[in-house]
Design an enzyme around this catalytic site. Sequence first.
Site, short mmCIF file in Angstrom:
data_model
loop_
_atom_site.label_atom_id
_atom_site.label_comp_id
_atom_site.label_asym_id
_atom_site.label_seq_id
_atom_site.Cartn_x
_atom_site.Cartn_y
_atom_site.Cartn_z
N LYS A 14 -58.40 0.69 33.21
CA LYS A 14 -58.65 1.20 31.76
C LYS A 14 -59.66 0.21 31.05
O LYS A 14 -60.75 0.77 30.57
CB LYS A 14 -57.57 1.51 31.05
CG LYS A 14 -56.68 2.44 31.60
CD LYS A 14 -55.49 2.55 30.85
CE LYS A 14 -54.59 1.86 30.20
NZ LYS A 14 -53.68 1.24 31.31
N ARG A 89 -49.73 5.95 24.24
CA ARG A 89 -48.56 5.71 25.27
C ARG A 89 -47.30 6.53 25.25
O ARG A 89 -46.51 6.48 26.32
CB ARG A 89 -48.45 4.29 25.54
CG ARG A 89 -49.33 3.42 26.38
CD ARG A 89 -48.73 2.07 26.39
NE ARG A 89 -49.23 1.05 27.56
CZ ARG A 89 -50.33 0.38 27.48
NH1 ARG A 89 -51.17 0.60 26.66
NH2 ARG A 89 -50.40 -0.38 28.60
N ARG A 128 -54.63 -11.09 38.63
CA ARG A 128 -55.30 -11.46 37.38
C ARG A 128 -54.32 -12.51 36.64
O ARG A 128 -54.82 -13.33 35.90
CB ARG A 128 -55.27 -10.40 36.42
CG ARG A 128 -55.86 -10.34 34.99
CD ARG A 128 -56.04 -9.14 34.41
NE ARG A 128 -54.72 -8.63 33.73
CZ ARG A 128 -54.73 -7.62 33.06
NH1 ARG A 128 -55.75 -6.57 32.91
NH2 ARG A 128 -53.45 -7.25 32.46
N ARG A 134 -51.73 -14.42 30.82
CA ARG A 134 -51.04 -13.41 30.01
C ARG A 134 -49.40 -13.54 30.76
O ARG A 134 -49.25 -13.50 31.97
CB ARG A 134 -51.47 -11.93 30.41
CG ARG A 134 -52.66 -11.77 29.35
CD ARG A 134 -53.00 -10.20 29.80
NE ARG A 134 -52.28 -9.26 29.72
CZ ARG A 134 -52.68 -8.03 29.86
NH1 ARG A 134 -53.94 -7.52 29.59
NH2 ARG A 134 -51.75 -6.96 29.48
N ARG A 145 -43.16 -2.94 33.43
CA ARG A 145 -44.21 -2.35 32.69
C ARG A 145 -44.39 -0.88 33.43
O ARG A 145 -44.77 0.08 32.69
CB ARG A 145 -45.58 -3.05 32.72
CG ARG A 145 -45.47 -4.09 31.62
CD ARG A 145 -46.49 -5.46 32.12
NE ARG A 145 -47.90 -4.78 31.82
CZ ARG A 145 -49.04 -5.28 32.23
NH1 ARG A 145 -48.98 -6.60 32.88
NH2 ARG A 145 -50.20 -5.06 31.86
P1 B4P Z 1 -57.52 -3.66 33.50
O1 B4P Z 1 -58.86 -2.98 33.39
O2 B4P Z 1 -57.51 -4.74 32.82
O3 B4P Z 1 -56.25 -2.70 33.21
P2 B4P Z 1 -55.73 -1.83 32.08
O4 B4P Z 1 -55.52 -0.70 32.80
O5 B4P Z 1 -56.57 -1.90 30.86
O6 B4P Z 1 -54.36 -2.73 31.86
P3 B4P Z 1 -53.20 -2.94 30.99
O7 B4P Z 1 -51.96 -2.05 31.12
O8 B4P Z 1 -52.79 -4.62 31.44
O9 B4P Z 1 -53.05 -3.29 29.54
P4 B4P Z 1 -52.97 -3.14 28.07
O10 B4P Z 1 -53.73 -4.08 27.40
O11 B4P Z 1 -53.22 -1.65 27.63
O12 B4P Z 1 -57.35 -3.97 35.07
C1 B4P Z 1 -56.39 -4.91 35.55
C2 B4P Z 1 -56.81 -5.79 36.79
O13 B4P Z 1 -57.22 -4.88 37.70
C3 B4P Z 1 -57.96 -6.70 36.20
O14 B4P Z 1 -57.95 -8.02 37.00
C4 B4P Z 1 -59.17 -5.98 36.83
O15 B4P Z 1 -60.21 -7.01 37.29
C5 B4P Z 1 -58.69 -5.48 38.19
N1 B4P Z 1 -59.31 -4.33 38.63
C6 B4P Z 1 -59.64 -3.22 37.84
N2 B4P Z 1 -60.51 -2.16 38.42
C7 B4P Z 1 -60.24 -2.55 39.76
C8 B4P Z 1 -60.72 -2.04 41.06
N3 B4P Z 1 -61.26 -0.83 41.13
N4 B4P Z 1 -60.10 -2.59 42.36
C9 B4P Z 1 -59.70 -3.78 42.05
N5 B4P Z 1 -59.38 -4.45 41.00
C10 B4P Z 1 -59.59 -3.72 40.01
O16 B4P Z 1 -51.33 -3.31 27.43
C11 B4P Z 1 -50.68 -4.54 27.71
C12 B4P Z 1 -49.33 -4.24 26.88
O17 B4P Z 1 -49.58 -4.05 25.34
C13 B4P Z 1 -48.13 -3.20 27.11
O18 B4P Z 1 -47.38 -3.73 28.33
C14 B4P Z 1 -47.35 -3.14 25.83
O19 B4P Z 1 -46.52 -3.99 25.58
C15 B4P Z 1 -48.64 -3.25 24.51
N6 B4P Z 1 -49.36 -2.01 24.26
C16 B4P Z 1 -50.58 -1.49 24.48
N7 B4P Z 1 -50.79 -0.42 24.02
C17 B4P Z 1 -49.73 0.24 23.61
C18 B4P Z 1 -49.35 1.32 23.06
N8 B4P Z 1 -50.01 2.31 22.63
N9 B4P Z 1 -48.06 1.41 22.71
C19 B4P Z 1 -46.95 0.60 22.88
N10 B4P Z 1 -47.14 -0.52 23.42
C20 B4P Z 1 -48.56 -0.89 23.69
#
Ligand code: B4P
Length: 190
Positions: A14, A89, A128, A134, A145
């Site tokens: 995302k 979420r 990552r 992290r 998660r």
């Molecule tokens: P990202 O792009 O970082 O992943 P994300 O989906 O944004 O992730 P995430 O769930 O960690 O995060 P959030 O911060 O929202 O990609 C992950 C990895 O994959 C990277 O290393 C990237 O390089 C790699 N990658 C990407 N695309 C790829 C591909 N095509 N092929 C190979 N590799 C690839 O949440 C973190 C925490 O915050 C939650 O657990 C929760 O505690 C809290 N939180 C956030 N929002 C919340 C909400 N609305 N309600 C309650 N808690 C919340």
Amino acid sequence: MLNLVLFGPPGAGKGTQSEHIIEDYKLVHLSTGNILRAEVEAGTELGKYAKQIMDEGKLVPDEVVIQMISNKIDANPQAQGFIFDGFPRTTPQAQALDELLSNKSTAITCMVSLDVPEDELVSRLVKRGETSGRADDNEGTVRKRFKEYTEKTLPVATYYQAQNKLFSVDGVGSLDEIYGRIKSVLSRYV
Ligand code: B4P
């Protein structure tokens, strides 16, 4: 306005895909994960409270993230649209978002869901974790998660499906391939 919800399990990409979308569509990026991590970094009361929850792989309470998003929407009155990354979420978060946008005479345009199998997610996030610093990027926490996602977040897709706003795309492939799939959904609207 184009108001996009970018949806998917932890590590679906995302945040990664948001970077391209913001640039091409001039949307304001609202990532609750980034906002919470900035609070942790700044050592605020909210950050101290959220850190423990995030480190355990759990979701921060709805009222906290809803208030955060409400403040950010208010802080961007000139926005041409928003990309909601990692929010909503839970179903109560989705209901609250509908209400916040309706008060501004706008609405969610569509949700794009990035589909990625669990083992691929674990491998991305553990990788990552080697450099991100992290505390939630390790296999045990990633599995927790994913469980939180399955139990509390997946129903959000059903919520938008009922409004005919859900589009699922394959989240496995190169970054450009996945971005192409997202653009083909957005081309229906812009
Ligand atoms: P990202 O792009 O970082 O992943 P994300 O989906 O944004 O992730 P995430 O769930 O960690 O995060 P959030 O911060 O929202 O990609 C992950 C990895 O994959 C990277 O290393 C990237 O390089 C790699 N990658 C990407 N695309 C790829 C591909 N095509 N092929 C190979 N590799 C690839 O949440 C973190 C925490 O915050 C939650 O657990 C929760 O505690 C809290 N939180 C956030 N929002 C919340 C909400 N609305 N309600 C309650 N808690 C919340």
